[in-house]
Design an enzyme around this catalytic site. Structure first.
Site, short mmCIF file in Angstrom:
data_model
loop_
_atom_site.label_atom_id
_atom_site.label_comp_id
_atom_site.label_asym_id
_atom_site.label_seq_id
_atom_site.Cartn_x
_atom_site.Cartn_y
_atom_site.Cartn_z
N ASP A 1 0.82 -1.21 0.00
CA ASP A 1 0.00 0.00 0.00
C ASP A 1 0.86 1.26 0.00
O ASP A 1 0.62 2.19 -0.79
CB ASP A 1 -0.91 0.00 1.23
CG ASP A 1 -1.96 -1.09 1.18
OD1 ASP A 1 -2.98 -0.89 0.51
OD2 ASP A 1 -1.74 -2.14 1.80
N THR A 2 1.84 1.30 0.89
CA THR A 2 2.63 2.52 1.02
C THR A 2 3.55 2.72 -0.19
O THR A 2 3.74 3.85 -0.66
CB THR A 2 3.45 2.49 2.32
OG1 THR A 2 2.54 2.37 3.43
CG2 THR A 2 4.27 3.75 2.49
#
Length: 401
Positions: free
Chosen positions: A170-171
């Site tokens: 996600d990051t």
């Protein structure tokens, strides 16, 4: 306290995304001064109700929605989508994570929105990208890590594949979306290229992490593809997590010939026999397990502080394996203010990573954590759409904000 304008001051961003990956694209832009306007449903985004919380408030929301102005709008309703189109005409960048089929159903495809705002940079975040047979398949960063091969490469050699313990996919997607947005804005504002669609899949950033592993494999050769090897590397030794005598851990990676020469001297294993086996890369790879075990046994006789001091003095790349308490207390982290304690009316203080990288003249800042639902409705709708109090009250009564 109001500081100097950030490097991205004047860039207006509309964030209609949800959960973790896509919203971080807008978060990072906001960290460096962009005016980020976040749209969530009138009932509040789902992220407010999942993940870690304190006193009934989401800690993840506070982090991901920092520095954003928050408004409400029910986008699935026709009236909400009309508001969206009007807002798109007023912004530089749009960030979303809706699938291609939803955008078609909403009449909000890239071509349709570009006709409203030819300079629009639209950042689309999706698990598999907006083209190809999986374009509409749902997913998350976890699926991206597995799909792109990282999970296969993580874990012990004789154990099952393992997921990371942090939302890496996600990051990393958020970072790639940031890069894409900035590149497209530069092309528009400096080179006159106009707006662009930035198509960010969640698995391709993971593929970038896998780049050196992929390049080292010949798909037409006889050798099998690389496989997981715990914390070690099949192509470099010593590189591992080692236990010290006081039950702590350090990370060491000293794989060049000169580094290994110094490690052998520290261990008292630099005689002719050991030199023959370990001094040169090609020789020590044939004795990978033996050298790793020698280093492990030597480090196990010392405390973490003792081993760190010895290895640092010998110019061997080494670091303590911090837990969060050790990380926050570390002198280097404190000297660089790498972690910011952000005040929150309900949560107290929330530790957040200080925006990175560090810019000398316009460093990123965290002005405020994620705001309450609809905190900036009156301000933003007046500023961008010219709504007065009556118009705002009508929209609220109609239920689409």
């Amino acid at each position: 306290m109001t500081g100097p304008a950030g490097a991205l001051a004047g860039l207006r961003v509309l964030d209609i995304s949800s959960f973790l990956a896509a919203p971080q694209v807008a978060t990072f832009l906001g960290d460096f001064g962009a005016d980020v306007i976040k749209i969530e449903p009138p009932s509040g985004e789902a992220l407010r109700r999942i993940g870690a919380s304190r006193h009934g408030e989401s800690l993840v929301w506070a982090m991901v929605s920092r520095n954003k102005r928050v408004i409400t709008c029910d986008l699935p309703r026709p009236e909400g989508r009309e508001v969206l189109r009007r807002l798109v005409a007023e912004v530089d960048v749009l960030v979303h994570n809706y699938s291609p089929s939803v955008l078609r159903d909403w009449d909000c495809t890239w071509d349709q929105l570009r006709s409203i705002n030819p300079g629009l940079v639209m950042v689309s975040v999706s698990p598999y990208g907006h083209t190809g047979p999986l374009a509409d398949r749902p997913g998350a960063g976890t699926m991206a890590e597995a799909f792109a091969g990282l999970t296969h490469m993580t874990g012990e050699a004789d154990g099952p594949p393992m997921l990371t313990s942090v939302p890496l996919g996600d990051t990393l997607t958020g970072i790639f979306g940031l890069v894409g947005a900035l590149v497209a804005c530069y092309g528009r504002d400096v080179n006159g290229r106009g707006g662009q669609h930035v198509d960010v899949s969640m698995y391709e950033p993971i593929l970038t992490l896998m780049g050196s592993t992929l390049a080292a494999w010949d798909p037409h050769g006889d050798e099998p593809p690389p496989a997981r090897f715990g914390s070690r590397l099949a192509t470099g030794v010593p590189r591992n997590i080692y236990s010290t005598s006081d039950g702590r851990f350090l990370c060491l990676s000293g794989t060049t010939d000169r580094q290994v020469e110094r490690i052998l001297a520290l261990m008292g294993r630099d005689g002719p026999e050991d030199q023959a086996k370990f001094a040169r890369m090609t020789d020590r790879l044939a004795h990978n397990d033996e050298l790793d075990a020698l280093v492990a046994d030597w480090i196990a006789t010392q405390t973490l502080d003792e081993a760190m001091a010895t290895l640092v003095e010998a110019r061997i790349p080494v670091a303590p394996v911090h837990d969060l308490a050790g990380l926050v207390a570390d002198a280097q982290v404190q000297a660089r203010n790498s972690i910011t304690l952000v005040p929150h009316d309900v949560l107290g203080t929330v530790p957040m990573v200080t925006p990175a990288p560090v810019l000398s003249e316009t460093p990123g800042t965290i002005g405020h954590p994620g705001p309450p639902v609809g905190a900036h409705n009156a301000e933003v709708y007046r500023e961008l759409l010219g709504w007065d109090a009556d118009a705002l009250a009508e929209a609220r009564a109609a239920g689409f904000i």
